[in-house]
Design an enzyme around this catalytic site. Structure first.
Site, PDB file in Angstrom:
ATOM      1  CB  SER A   1     -13.393  18.862   1.916  1.00 41.16           C
ATOM      2  OG  SER A   1     -14.236  18.001   1.200  1.00 41.16           O
TER       3      SER A   1
ATOM      4  CE  LYS B   1     -16.528  20.673  -1.512  1.00 42.13           C
ATOM      5  NZ  LYS B   1     -15.439  20.490  -0.544  1.00 42.13           N
TER       6      LYS B   1
END
Length: 206
Positions: free
Chosen positions: A69, A113
């Site tokens: 990711s 993130k």
């Protein structure tokens, strides 16, 4: 190239790697001695670079991340990084920072993130980049941030669970320490920009 030159090249490369390795262990020593305890954590689920546990409350800790990711910022294989908690505690984490946050859907999970929007920002994002280029726009509410993985094609992030309360941010990742080939600071932007995202970046900056 002569045999001597070949050996000289190999010795020089070995010394360079050893120097970087020494810097890594110095960073670990300083962290342990002066700034707080450390923890190495892994995830077996490669869908997201999950951080399964964090130290009790150190100022700086190091942790291990991997998964698709956050490509290309972090590789699929294990990378050791340094995380500091001062920025998130003092409200200084901002757009472009890579952060560890508590999952808004599962408080036992921590995810890695990048912040792509702060409260009041107008964010336009591709809803399902694997299948189409449909976009949606949202205004980040007060006290929240918008986070996404650098690899939008394989990331579960604010596009799925929405804006994240700032209080769920647990630290900012600022330095890569292992492998030595990746040693250095974590950039404010992904190392490569997907051409499909350039128009969205310009729209969000305007």
């Amino acid at each position: 190239m002569s045999l001597f030159q070949q050996w000289a090249f190999l010795v020089k490369e070995a010394l360079d790697k050893s120097f970087l390795l020494a810097k890594f262990f110095c960073a670990v020593h300083v962290t342990n001695t002066y700034l707080g305890s450390t923890a190495v954590v892994k995830t077996k689920n490669q869908t997201l670079p999950l951080i399964l546990s964090l130290c009790r409350n150190p100022t700086i800790s190091y942790l291990q991340v991997f998964g698709p990711s956050m490509l290309p910022t972090f590789s699929l294989t294990n990378e050791l990084v340094l995380l500091e908690r001062i920025s998130t505690r003092n409200g200084k984490a901002g757009t472009g920072d890579v952060v560890v946050l508590q999952s808004p859907e599962n408080p036992r999970k921590f995810v890695t993130k990048r912040i792509t929007g702060m409260e009041g920002d107008k964010i336009t994002y591709i809803v399902d980049p694997k299948n189409n280029d449909k976009t949606e726009t949202i205004i980040v509410p007060k006290g929240h941030v918008w986070v996404q993985g650098d690899n939008i094609y394989n990331s579960y992030d604010s596009r799925n669970f929405g804006p994240v309360p700032y209080g769920l941010l647990k630290g900012k990742i600022f330095w890569k320490i292992w492998p030595t080939s990746a040693f250095g600071s974590v950039a404010k932007r992904p190392e490569t920009v997907d051409p499909a995202l350039k128009d969205l970046e310009q729209a969000n900056q305007s």
